[in-house]
Design a protein around this motif. Structure first.
Motif, PDB file in Angstrom:
ATOM      1  N   VAL A  55      22.913 -15.221  37.826  1.00 26.45           N
ATOM      2  CA  VAL A  55      22.563 -14.620  36.440  1.00 26.45           C
ATOM      3  C   VAL A  55      22.241 -13.146  36.762  1.00 26.45           C
ATOM      4  O   VAL A  55      22.394 -12.376  35.770  1.00 26.45           O
ATOM      5  CB  VAL A  55      21.548 -15.548  35.861  1.00 26.45           C
ATOM      6  N   SER A  56      21.115 -12.948  37.621  1.00 27.90           N
ATOM      7  CA  SER A  56      20.755 -11.491  38.064  1.00 27.90           C
ATOM      8  C   SER A  56      21.744 -10.663  38.009  1.00 27.90           C
ATOM      9  O   SER A  56      21.913  -9.232  37.587  1.00 27.90           O
ATOM     10  CB  SER A  56      19.658 -11.588  39.074  1.00 27.90           C
ATOM     11  N   LEU A  57      22.830 -11.142  38.990  1.00 29.17           N
ATOM     12  CA  LEU A  57      23.906 -10.122  39.335  1.00 29.17           C
ATOM     13  C   LEU A  57      24.816 -10.078  37.971  1.00 29.17           C
ATOM     14  O   LEU A  57      25.287  -8.926  37.936  1.00 29.17           O
ATOM     15  CB  LEU A  57      24.919 -11.076  40.465  1.00 29.17           C
ATOM     16  N   LEU A  58      24.897 -11.063  37.249  1.00 29.00           N
ATOM     17  CA  LEU A  58      25.608 -10.943  35.929  1.00 29.00           C
ATOM     18  C   LEU A  58      25.056  -9.726  34.829  1.00 29.00           C
ATOM     19  O   LEU A  58      25.541  -9.089  34.361  1.00 29.00           O
ATOM     20  CB  LEU A  58      25.651 -12.255  35.377  1.00 29.00           C
ATOM     21  N   ILE A  59      23.645  -9.634  35.134  1.00 26.79           N
ATOM     22  CA  ILE A  59      22.974  -8.652  33.947  1.00 26.79           C
ATOM     23  C   ILE A  59      23.311  -7.413  34.734  1.00 26.79           C
ATOM     24  O   ILE A  59      23.637  -6.346  33.827  1.00 26.79           O
ATOM     25  CB  ILE A  59      21.685  -8.898  34.217  1.00 26.79           C
ATOM     26  N   GLN A  60      23.016  -7.305  36.042  1.00 26.16           N
ATOM     27  CA  GLN A  60      23.636  -5.998  36.711  1.00 26.16           C
ATOM     28  C   GLN A  60      24.985  -5.435  36.339  1.00 26.16           C
ATOM     29  O   GLN A  60      25.196  -4.342  36.140  1.00 26.16           O
ATOM     30  CB  GLN A  60      23.441  -6.315  38.020  1.00 26.16           C
ATOM     31  N   LEU A  61      26.035  -6.512  36.367  1.00 22.02           N
ATOM     32  CA  LEU A  61      27.384  -6.091  36.138  1.00 22.02           C
ATOM     33  C   LEU A  61      27.607  -5.569  34.755  1.00 22.02           C
ATOM     34  O   LEU A  61      28.346  -4.721  34.421  1.00 22.02           O
ATOM     35  CB  LEU A  61      28.227  -7.367  36.277  1.00 22.02           C
ATOM     36  N   GLN A  62      26.919  -6.684  33.844  1.00 23.54           N
ATOM     37  CA  GLN A  62      26.954  -6.229  32.450  1.00 23.54           C
ATOM     38  C   GLN A  62      26.366  -4.585  32.111  1.00 23.54           C
ATOM     39  O   GLN A  62      26.936  -3.936  31.407  1.00 23.54           O
ATOM     40  CB  GLN A  62      25.973  -7.033  31.713  1.00 23.54           C
ATOM     41  N   ARG A  63      25.281  -4.305  32.831  1.00 22.33           N
ATOM     42  CA  ARG A  63      24.739  -2.671  32.631  1.00 22.33           C
ATOM     43  C   ARG A  63      25.719  -1.795  33.237  1.00 22.33           C
ATOM     44  O   ARG A  63      26.027  -0.774  32.711  1.00 22.33           O
ATOM     45  CB  ARG A  63      23.214  -2.621  33.364  1.00 22.33           C
ATOM     46  N   SER A  64      26.563  -2.119  34.571  1.00 21.15           N
ATOM     47  CA  SER A  64      27.443  -1.428  35.086  1.00 21.15           C
ATOM     48  C   SER A  64      28.521  -1.130  34.272  1.00 21.15           C
ATOM     49  O   SER A  64      29.112   0.037  33.772  1.00 21.15           O
ATOM     50  CB  SER A  64      27.970  -1.776  36.385  1.00 21.15           C
ATOM     51  N   TYR A  65      29.089  -2.187  33.521  1.00 21.50           N
ATOM     52  CA  TYR A  65      30.048  -1.988  32.770  1.00 21.50           C
ATOM     53  C   TYR A  65      29.747  -1.325  31.416  1.00 21.50           C
ATOM     54  O   TYR A  65      30.668  -0.255  31.107  1.00 21.50           O
ATOM     55  CB  TYR A  65      30.490  -3.551  32.130  1.00 21.50           C
ATOM     56  N   SER A  66      28.563  -1.441  30.912  1.00 21.39           N
ATOM     57  CA  SER A  66      28.230  -0.782  29.725  1.00 21.39           C
ATOM     58  C   SER A  66      28.286   1.085  30.291  1.00 21.39           C
ATOM     59  O   SER A  66      28.507   1.638  29.396  1.00 21.39           O
ATOM     60  CB  SER A  66      26.925  -1.122  29.351  1.00 21.39           C
ATOM     61  N   SER A  67      27.455   1.307  31.279  1.00 21.24           N
ATOM     62  CA  SER A  67      27.621   2.507  31.768  1.00 21.24           C
ATOM     63  C   SER A  67      28.756   3.083  31.727  1.00 21.24           C
ATOM     64  O   SER A  67      29.022   4.170  31.567  1.00 21.24           O
ATOM     65  CB  SER A  67      26.686   2.527  33.257  1.00 21.24           C
ATOM     66  N   SER A  68      29.790   2.393  32.520  1.00 23.68           N
ATOM     67  CA  SER A  68      31.295   2.834  32.735  1.00 23.68           C
ATOM     68  C   SER A  68      31.759   3.286  31.448  1.00 23.68           C
ATOM     69  O   SER A  68      32.595   4.300  31.266  1.00 23.68           O
ATOM     70  CB  SER A  68      31.907   1.875  33.654  1.00 23.68           C
TER      71      SER A  68
END
Length: 491
Positions: A459-472
């Motif tokens: 879940v923590s990694l999922l949040i991190q990926l979500q932020r990375s996706y938003s940033s990209s």
């Protein structure tokens, strides 16, 4: 860096995040799937002319400590071995019942001795004669019950052996099929961690049945070896087979019980001894070929020694179904054996028909007076009260078993030692099983923590990926706005 490069870099970030989300979603979905290990999406910087122009995804890999995994398999094999041994020894313990109860083997012998003592004081008493015949019958029936129960347990063990071989063949074939798929995909540079998980699960099931060593090869396949390095599965799948057999006290391996063969059912390699080294199947083979035959040999030796002791004193009290006390004579024609005597022992029909033979002897001792107690005194003092000599080695159908019981003691003491030995083995096995299970569970937990799926981590990694996706995505949006502004200026 131009707008086209920054856009390409942002798009590569989006693609990487999408693939990472796919891996995370699979991890979460399979968190409780047996044998599934956590997958990781590898990635590296894409460089052109010494400059980073984005991110490139690599293979999906799994995190597994193979050394720890082997230890888990080995300890699982030991626990399975001890578990099946404890289960069947528990049935033997139940068969004997409480050693202090009146129906225990040692106590029914003491009751028969007490009956002979009473009869010795009043040798002409018909009620006492009938009572002794009944007590002797109880002794014989107790031996019959326990010996038949041992054979029934051994029969069920044989059924379990056949079932275990079926399961082993299924898992060996499963590993062989997965080996072929993994080899083919590895040759094209396509690692398949999910197939490796499935193969590891099959290997875990195999290790529960038998103790194995797993050797990984360069082409991605594995070989399955025994503890001595001899292969069960190497170049390809070969089935394990065993012939059908009817279990009885005379059936033994080697002998009436055929070998377990690897490969051709008729000419394949005999792997029975190798399979008996550990695991559930190893425990079953040890029970069938060593432990339970030893229990049978102890009962047979007691029955034969008791029958010979009475016969030597002048009273043929206990016989087999043919009316004799069997002897071990492999050179006779046909050969004779005491194996299985405990299953057949009975009170001699002549004594049942004429209880006074307890006083007079069987056959009748010439010149015996009706009130003579000499024979009864000999039985009480020497046969039931004195030490008897028991064979302790060279027993069983193959003359390769020992009783591990005293070679010289009274019949009642031998019976008590027999019951104690057969029931205490279960307690000894339980004492080994408990720490072995604790160690297995500890190792399995450690392996799960290292290679299993941790939902909090995912879940923590999922949040991190979500932020990375938003940033990209924001970079892509900014690039689009800049492109639009540039086009407006050029117009």
């Amino acid at each position: 860096m131009g707008l086209d490069v920054s856009l390409r870099t942002a798009m590569s970030g989006l693609r990487t995040v999408q693939q990472g989300l796919d891996v995370v979603s699979r991890n979460i979905a399979n968190a409780d799937t047996p044998g599934y290990t956590r997958k990781i999406q590898t990635q590296y910087t894409q460089v052109i002319q010494g400059q980073s122009v984005g991110v490139q995804t690599g293979n999906v890999e799994r995190e597994v400590d193979t050394a720890l995994q082997n230890e888990v398999r080995k300890q699982g094999s030991r626990v399975a071995n001890l578990s099946v041994t404890e289960r069947y020894l528990g049935q033997v313990e139940t068969l004997h019942g409480d050693p202090e109860s009146e129906s225990s083997l040692g106590n029914v012998l003491n009751q028969m001795k007490d009956g002979f003592t009473r009869l010795m004081d009043t040798p002409n008493s018909v009620p006492l004669q009938n009572e002794v015949v009944s007590l002797a019958d109880t002794v014989a029936r107790t031996l019959n019950r326990v010996a038949d129960g041992i054979n029934d347990i051994r029969t069920q063990v044989q059924v379990d052996i056949e079932d275990a071989l079926t399961d082993l063949n299924n898992q060996f074939q499963r590993v062989d099929d997965l080996n072929r798929q993994i080899r083919s995909l590895t040759a094209t540079g396509q690692p398949q961690p999910d197939l490796e998980d499935q193969r590891d699960e099959a290997l875990r099931k195999i290790s529960e049945q038998i103790e194995v060593n797993v050797m990984r090869r360069g082409d991605g396949t594995v070989s399955i070896l025994d503890r001595f390095g001899q292969p069960y599965l190497e170049a390809g799948y070969q089935p394990l087979s065993i012939s059908q057999v009817s279990i009885n006290p005379q059936a033994a391996y080697p002998g009436a019980i055929g070998p377990i063969r690897l490969g051709d059912p008729s000419t394949g390699t005999d792997v029975t001894a190798r399979l008996a080294q550990g695991g559930n199947l190893g425990g079953l083979l040890t029970l069938r070929d060593q432990t339970l035959p030893q229990f049978q040999a102890q009962l047979d030796e007691m029955a034969q020694t008791m029958g010979e002791a009475f016969e030597g004193a002048g009273l043929l009290l206990f016989t087999d179904s043919t009316g004799v006390v069997p002897v071990d004579d492999p050179l006779a024609s046909p050969p004779t054996s005491s194996v299985g005597f405990a299953n057949q022992i009975q009170v001699a029909q002549a004594v049942v028909d004429t209880p006074s033979l307890l006083r007079d002897g069987s056959p009748v001792v010439p010149g015996t007076a009706p009130a003579n107690s000499n024979l009864l005194r000999t039985i009480v003092d020497s046969v039931l009260g004195g030490d008897q000599t028991f064979d302790t080695t060279g027993l069983g159908p193959n003359a390769d078993l020992s009783t591990v019981l005293p070679g010289s003691t009274t019949l009642a003491s031998f019976a008590a030692e027999l019951v104690s030995h057969q029931t205490n083995l279960r307690a000894s096995t339980t004492a080994q099983l408990e720490p072995a299970t604790t160690l297995r569970d500890h190792l399995a937990t450690k392996l799960s923590d290292q290679s299993g799926v941790n939902l909090d981590q995912e879940v923590s990694l999922l949040i991190q990926l979500q932020r990375s996706y938003s940033s990209s995505a924001q970079v892509v949006s900014t690039n689009r706005q800049l492109f639009n502004d540039l086009i407006s200026i050029l117009r």
